[in-house]
Every structure is written in C-alpha cells, then in structure tokens.
Design an enzyme around this catalytic site. Structure first.
Site, PDB file in Angstrom:
ATOM      1  N   HIS A  77     -20.713  -1.963  15.590  1.00 52.29           N
ATOM      2  CA  HIS A  77     -19.822  -1.994  16.741  1.00 52.29           C
ATOM      3  C   HIS A  77     -19.416  -0.563  17.069  1.00 52.29           C
ATOM      4  CE1 HIS A  77     -18.591  -6.347  16.497  1.00 52.29           C
ATOM      5  NE2 HIS A  77     -19.033  -6.172  15.264  1.00 52.29           N
ATOM      6  N   HIS A 108     -25.803  -5.179  12.568  1.00 46.81           N
ATOM      7  CA  HIS A 108     -25.274  -4.653  13.824  1.00 46.81           C
ATOM      8  C   HIS A 108     -24.110  -3.718  13.547  1.00 46.81           C
ATOM      9  CE1 HIS A 108     -22.901  -8.293  13.021  1.00 46.81           C
ATOM     10  NE2 HIS A 108     -21.938  -7.788  13.782  1.00 46.81           N
TER      11      HIS A 108
END
Length: 141
Positions: free
Chosen positions: A103, A101
C-alpha cells in the site's frame, strides 16, 4: 477444497475493474477500492505470489522500483510528501488478500489513520542473543 479466485489476479487479468496508476510487464498499481485517503494505491506483482517469501528477486526489484517511482510522482507532481508504504505478510501480520501487495498511503496531520504499535520493553534486553542466533543461522546457510 474450493478456493476463491484471487481478486488481484482478476484485476491483473482485466476481469475486474481498476483505476490503473502504473503498469509494466511485471507490475500493476491501482487505486485501492477500500481507500483510506486520496491516492491510496496498491502495487502488486502481475505473477501471483502469496507473500514476500515467494517472490523472485527480479520481481521484488521491479516492485521496489515501481513503488519508488509512484512515490516520487506523488511527491514531485502532487506535493504528497508524507507517505506510508506498508505490506503485511501472513495472517498473523494482518494480511487479508493473499497475493503480495504494498500500500502507498498518503498521510496528513490529524487524518485519524495512525498505526499504533505497543512496544515490548523486554525485547531490547534480548538484542545480543537475537543477533547471535541470527548470525549462527546466516553462517549455516
């Protein structure tokens, strides 16, 4: 060994709630429930991969395109022109959810969210050797 379900896979599957910002057939982006700023967004590949080392080329390209698209929207439509794009890969790099992932974190002056790195002053003296080793490894590939 019992493995906990991947929270991001649960979100992708619709079994956990998410405030979706962006979605296509490969990528999902949603607000971080542990946000440190308004519009703090997580971007994940829909297919589970642990980290940057496991993702397929087509998926990382789709991920990069989604990150850029979201960042452009935040800048052009919301006036958020100071953004950090961050990904940690591996426990030692402070990865806490082992589903790749990124951010997107909008930043503003004096927001108290400064990342502080401590430079290792001995590293630049090794640049020639580091580059030499890297070139050898690349030639062996």
């Amino acid at each position: 060994m019992d493995q906990k379900p991947c929270v991001f896979c649960e979100i992708v599957a619709g079994r956990l709630p998410a405030w979706k910002v962006y979605e296509n057939d490969r990528i999902l982006a949603f607000f971080d429930q542990n946000a440190i700023a308004d519009y703090h967004t997580l971007i994940v590949p829909k297919r589970h991969v642990c980290d940057i080392f496991e993702i397929e080329d087509r998926d990382i390209k789709a991920l990069a395109s989604a990150i850029r698209s979201i960042c452009r929207t935040y800048k052009d439509k919301l006036g958020l022109d100071a953004l950090q794009v961050i990904s940690s890969n591996g426990a030692e790099a402070q990865q806490d959810v082992f589903h790749l992932h990124f951010h997107i974190v909008p930043r503003k002056e004096n927001d108290g969210q400064n990342i502080q790195w401590t430079p290792d002053e001995s590293v630049p003296a090794r640049f020639d050797k580091l580059l030499e080793r890297l070139q050898r490894v690349q030639q062996d590939s």
